[in-house]
Design a protein around this motif. Structure first.
Motif, PDB file in Angstrom:
ATOM      1  N   ASN A   1      54.819  32.400  40.450  1.00 48.28           N
ATOM      2  CA  ASN A   1      53.683  31.599  40.882  1.00 48.28           C
ATOM      3  C   ASN A   1      52.417  32.440  40.756  1.00 48.28           C
ATOM      4  O   ASN A   1      52.207  33.365  41.545  1.00 48.28           O
ATOM      5  CB  ASN A   1      53.867  31.123  42.316  1.00 48.28           C
ATOM      6  N   LEU A   2      51.605  32.117  39.760  1.00 50.18           N
ATOM      7  CA  LEU A   2      50.328  32.782  39.522  1.00 50.18           C
ATOM      8  C   LEU A   2      49.170  31.819  39.741  1.00 50.18           C
ATOM      9  O   LEU A   2      48.070  32.045  39.243  1.00 50.18           O
ATOM     10  CB  LEU A   2      50.288  33.344  38.091  1.00 50.18           C
ATOM     11  N   ASP A   3      49.399  30.749  40.484  1.00 53.93           N
ATOM     12  CA  ASP A   3      48.329  29.796  40.761  1.00 53.93           C
ATOM     13  C   ASP A   3      47.138  30.523  41.379  1.00 53.93           C
ATOM     14  O   ASP A   3      47.301  31.413  42.223  1.00 53.93           O
ATOM     15  CB  ASP A   3      48.800  28.703  41.724  1.00 53.93           C
ATOM     16  N   SER A   4      45.947  30.142  40.946  1.00 56.55           N
ATOM     17  CA  SER A   4      44.674  30.679  41.445  1.00 56.55           C
ATOM     18  C   SER A   4      44.525  32.186  41.248  1.00 56.55           C
ATOM     19  O   SER A   4      43.694  32.820  41.901  1.00 56.55           O
ATOM     20  CB  SER A   4      44.485  30.334  42.932  1.00 56.55           C
ATOM     21  N   ALA A   5      45.311  32.777  40.371  1.00 57.79           N
ATOM     22  CA  ALA A   5      45.224  34.223  40.112  1.00 57.79           C
ATOM     23  C   ALA A   5      44.037  34.542  39.210  1.00 57.79           C
ATOM     24  O   ALA A   5      43.614  33.729  38.398  1.00 57.79           O
ATOM     25  CB  ALA A   5      46.511  34.725  39.474  1.00 57.79           C
ATOM     26  N   GLN A   6      43.513  35.737  39.376  1.00 56.15           N
ATOM     27  CA  GLN A   6      42.449  36.253  38.510  1.00 56.15           C
ATOM     28  C   GLN A   6      43.124  37.100  37.433  1.00 56.15           C
ATOM     29  O   GLN A   6      43.627  38.188  37.710  1.00 56.15           O
ATOM     30  CB  GLN A   6      41.460  37.087  39.324  1.00 56.15           C
ATOM     31  N   LEU A   7      43.158  36.572  36.212  1.00 55.58           N
ATOM     32  CA  LEU A   7      43.890  37.194  35.115  1.00 55.58           C
ATOM     33  C   LEU A   7      42.973  37.520  33.935  1.00 55.58           C
ATOM     34  O   LEU A   7      43.438  37.626  32.803  1.00 55.58           O
ATOM     35  CB  LEU A   7      45.028  36.265  34.667  1.00 55.58           C
ATOM     36  N   GLU A   8      41.678  37.703  34.192  1.00 50.89           N
ATOM     37  CA  GLU A   8      40.759  37.995  33.111  1.00 50.89           C
ATOM     38  C   GLU A   8      41.158  39.301  32.425  1.00 50.89           C
ATOM     39  O   GLU A   8      41.512  40.274  33.071  1.00 50.89           O
ATOM     40  CB  GLU A   8      39.311  38.142  33.602  1.00 50.89           C
ATOM     41  N   ASP A   9      41.101  39.284  31.090  1.00 53.73           N
ATOM     42  CA  ASP A   9      41.352  40.471  30.268  1.00 53.73           C
ATOM     43  C   ASP A   9      42.751  41.054  30.469  1.00 53.73           C
ATOM     44  O   ASP A   9      42.998  42.216  30.140  1.00 53.73           O
ATOM     45  CB  ASP A   9      40.292  41.551  30.533  1.00 53.73           C
ATOM     46  N   ILE A  10      43.692  40.284  30.990  1.00 51.72           N
ATOM     47  CA  ILE A  10      45.058  40.769  31.197  1.00 51.72           C
ATOM     48  C   ILE A  10      45.798  40.835  29.864  1.00 51.72           C
ATOM     49  O   ILE A  10      45.537  40.039  28.959  1.00 51.72           O
ATOM     50  CB  ILE A  10      45.824  39.864  32.193  1.00 51.72           C
ATOM     51  N   ASN A  11      46.695  41.786  29.736  1.00 52.06           N
ATOM     52  CA  ASN A  11      47.533  41.888  28.547  1.00 52.06           C
ATOM     53  C   ASN A  11      48.915  41.350  28.902  1.00 52.06           C
ATOM     54  O   ASN A  11      49.664  41.996  29.636  1.00 52.06           O
ATOM     55  CB  ASN A  11      47.627  43.338  28.072  1.00 52.06           C
ATOM     56  N   LEU A  12      49.225  40.164  28.395  1.00 56.54           N
ATOM     57  CA  LEU A  12      50.527  39.534  28.580  1.00 56.54           C
ATOM     58  C   LEU A  12      51.224  39.346  27.231  1.00 56.54           C
ATOM     59  O   LEU A  12      52.069  38.469  27.082  1.00 56.54           O
ATOM     60  CB  LEU A  12      50.375  38.191  29.298  1.00 56.54           C
ATOM     61  N   ALA A  13      50.877  40.179  26.263  1.00 53.39           N
ATOM     62  CA  ALA A  13      51.472  40.075  24.931  1.00 53.39           C
ATOM     63  C   ALA A  13      52.985  40.243  25.035  1.00 53.39           C
ATOM     64  O   ALA A  13      53.477  41.179  25.657  1.00 53.39           O
ATOM     65  CB  ALA A  13      50.883  41.128  24.004  1.00 53.39           C
TER      66      ALA A  13
END
Length: 174
Positions: A61-73
């Motif tokens: 559950n990542l709802d409402s998370a701040q994921l700017e510039d995250i690396n999820l490659a």
């Protein structure tokens, strides 16, 4: 468990943090490549600039998370909830986003502005209201009968969006 404890245990070589409960965790700039966060609760977490490449986030559950510039490659986000999350400039290249919830009836769609989704598996995405401005979907696997007229993408913003076939959509530019 606290965010600090997770970081310490990860630094010591532990990688399995399945079902961890860390709502609102502050993990900005964290190096968590290959971590197992399957079923984790990270609601409202701050993961800006973090490296979660090749992470297992299945059912998290990542709802409402701040994921700017995250690396999820290369990360596996199958059946993850990411509604009302900020994925601006996120690297989701070759990520598995099958059955991901990017919108919830009570929350706005996810912001994917400037995200990289080349080669990602979006399967049958639910992108209602999502912002796909400047998103690269080149070679992404997307199953949407009817294309962008499918109700699963109703209200999505396609502005300078590179579609899986390499074409550019500018349907909702202001």
């Amino acid at each position: 468990m606290t965010a600090e404890e997770l970081l310490e245990r990860y630094a010591a070589g532990e990688r399995d943090f399945a079902n961890v409960n860390l709502p609102g965790a502050r993990l900005e700039d964290a190096e968590l490549s290959g971590i197992n966060l399957r079923g984790a609760t990270l609601f409202g977490a701050r993961l800006c600039n973090a490296n979660l490449s090749r992470a297992n986030l299945t059912g998290s559950n990542l709802d409402s998370a701040q994921l700017e510039d995250i690396n999820l490659a290369g990360a596996d986000l199958t059946k993850a909830a990411i509604s009302d999350a900020n994925l601006t400039r996120a690297n989701l290249t070759n990520a598995n986003l099958a059955d991901v919830t990017l919108v919830d009836t009570a929350l706005p769609g996810a912001d994917l502005t400037d995200a990289q989704l080349a080669g990602a598996n979006l399967s049958a995405p639910y992108l209602k209201g999502a912002n796909l401005t400047n998103v690269n979907l080149n070679d992404a696997l997307i199953d949407l009968p009817g294309g962008i007229n499918n109700p699963r993408v109703e209200g999505a913003i396609f502005c300078n969006t590179t579609m899986p076939d390499g074409s550019i959509r500018d349907d909702h530019c202001n």
